[in-house]
Design a protein around this motif. Structure first.
Motif, PDB file in Angstrom:
ATOM      1  N   VAL A 113      -6.663  -8.935  -6.745  1.00  0.00           N
ATOM      2  CA  VAL A 113      -7.460  -7.874  -7.364  1.00  0.00           C
ATOM      3  C   VAL A 113      -7.469  -6.628  -6.480  1.00  0.00           C
ATOM      4  O   VAL A 113      -7.468  -5.499  -6.979  1.00  0.00           O
ATOM      5  CB  VAL A 113      -8.897  -8.379  -7.660  1.00  0.00           C
ATOM      6  N   ALA A 114      -7.444  -6.814  -5.170  1.00  0.00           N
ATOM      7  CA  ALA A 114      -7.432  -5.660  -4.263  1.00  0.00           C
ATOM      8  C   ALA A 114      -6.224  -4.773  -4.538  1.00  0.00           C
ATOM      9  O   ALA A 114      -6.299  -3.544  -4.397  1.00  0.00           O
ATOM     10  CB  ALA A 114      -7.436  -6.129  -2.808  1.00  0.00           C
ATOM     11  N   GLY A 115      -5.104  -5.376  -4.947  1.00  0.00           N
ATOM     12  CA  GLY A 115      -3.919  -4.587  -5.288  1.00  0.00           C
ATOM     13  C   GLY A 115      -4.125  -3.726  -6.518  1.00  0.00           C
ATOM     14  O   GLY A 115      -3.636  -2.594  -6.578  1.00  0.00           O
ATOM     15  N   PHE A 116      -4.863  -4.252  -7.489  1.00  0.00           N
ATOM     16  CA  PHE A 116      -5.167  -3.444  -8.679  1.00  0.00           C
ATOM     17  C   PHE A 116      -6.040  -2.253  -8.294  1.00  0.00           C
ATOM     18  O   PHE A 116      -5.831  -1.138  -8.768  1.00  0.00           O
ATOM     19  CB  PHE A 116      -5.867  -4.281  -9.749  1.00  0.00           C
ATOM     20  N   PHE A 117      -7.034  -2.504  -7.442  1.00  0.00           N
ATOM     21  CA  PHE A 117      -7.870  -1.401  -6.968  1.00  0.00           C
ATOM     22  C   PHE A 117      -7.012  -0.373  -6.233  1.00  0.00           C
ATOM     23  O   PHE A 117      -7.135   0.833  -6.459  1.00  0.00           O
ATOM     24  CB  PHE A 117      -8.980  -1.905  -6.038  1.00  0.00           C
ATOM     25  N   ALA A 118      -6.150  -0.842  -5.325  1.00  0.00           N
ATOM     26  CA  ALA A 118      -5.312   0.062  -4.532  1.00  0.00           C
ATOM     27  C   ALA A 118      -4.434   0.926  -5.432  1.00  0.00           C
ATOM     28  O   ALA A 118      -4.267   2.128  -5.181  1.00  0.00           O
ATOM     29  CB  ALA A 118      -4.455  -0.737  -3.551  1.00  0.00           C
ATOM     30  N   HIS A 119      -3.884   0.330  -6.490  1.00  0.00           N
ATOM     31  CA  HIS A 119      -3.054   1.097  -7.424  1.00  0.00           C
ATOM     32  C   HIS A 119      -3.846   2.245  -8.031  1.00  0.00           C
ATOM     33  O   HIS A 119      -3.392   3.395  -8.041  1.00  0.00           O
ATOM     34  CB  HIS A 119      -2.523   0.181  -8.525  1.00  0.00           C
ATOM     35  N   HIS A 120      -5.030   1.945  -8.523  1.00  0.00           N
ATOM     36  CA  HIS A 120      -5.822   2.982  -9.178  1.00  0.00           C
ATOM     37  C   HIS A 120      -6.364   4.002  -8.179  1.00  0.00           C
ATOM     38  O   HIS A 120      -6.515   5.181  -8.511  1.00  0.00           O
ATOM     39  CB  HIS A 120      -6.934   2.346 -10.012  1.00  0.00           C
ATOM     40  N   LEU A 121      -6.638   3.559  -6.967  1.00  0.00           N
ATOM     41  CA  LEU A 121      -7.095   4.498  -5.944  1.00  0.00           C
ATOM     42  C   LEU A 121      -5.993   5.474  -5.536  1.00  0.00           C
ATOM     43  O   LEU A 121      -6.267   6.582  -5.096  1.00  0.00           O
ATOM     44  CB  LEU A 121      -7.610   3.735  -4.725  1.00  0.00           C
ATOM     45  N   ALA A 122      -4.735   5.070  -5.684  1.00  0.00           N
ATOM     46  CA  ALA A 122      -3.610   5.922  -5.300  1.00  0.00           C
ATOM     47  C   ALA A 122      -3.192   6.891  -6.408  1.00  0.00           C
ATOM     48  O   ALA A 122      -2.432   7.827  -6.156  1.00  0.00           O
ATOM     49  CB  ALA A 122      -2.411   5.046  -4.912  1.00  0.00           C
TER      50      ALA A 122
END
Length: 153
Positions: A113-122
């Motif tokens: 899930v942290a990867g999904f957050f990172a994608h949207h944060l970028a």
């Protein structure tokens, strides 16, 4: 979310959160751990009034949120990600019980899930501007407001 609220999360007692407040229900759903056939904790089944109240609360919150800058929204999303990840071990255990998954697969899913957050944060949401002699056309991404989702999980 303040750290004191995060630290009070229970992973065996569940509520719907409506307008920032815990709300139970008379009707409860009890899942079954497919690995052990054990009946799990009760989860409130929301009704029409719960949906109406949640939508009204979300619409009220949106009136302020829609003016929140992209950078501030990203900051809030990062705080949510940090709070979620601080409970990764509990989430893994919860997923194992709810789905019967082996721990290593639940860990991949929860920590992914942290990867999904990172994608949207970028993501950057650039404003585009096209001009000619007669007009100026500006395209920008803006918050849409309250949406509903019917999710199988």
């Amino acid at each position: 979310m303040s750290p004191s609220k995060v630290s009070t999360i229970s992973f065996t007692e569940f509520y719907n959160i409506i307008d920032g407040k815990q709300r139970g229900a008379k009707a409860q759903h009890h899942g079954i751990n497919p690995a052990t056939s054990e009946e799990l904790w009760g989860v409130p089944i929301g009704g029409q009034q719960d949906v109406d109240d949640a939508v009204a609360s979300a619409q009220k919150a949106f009136e302020k949120y829609r003016f929140t800058s992209l950078e501030k929204r990203k900051e809030l999303l990062q705080k949510f990600c940090d709070a979620y990840m601080s409970h990764a071990d509990e989430m893994i255990e919860l997923m194992c019980k709810e789905t019967g998954k082996p721990r290593q697969f639940a860990e991949i899913e929860v920590k992914g899930v942290a990867g999904f957050f990172a994608h949207h944060l970028a993501l950057e949401l650039p404003e585009e501007r096209v001009e000619d002699d007669e007009k100026v056309l500006t395209t920008r991404f803006t918050p849409l407001g309250v949406v509903g989702a019917i999710c199988p999980w």
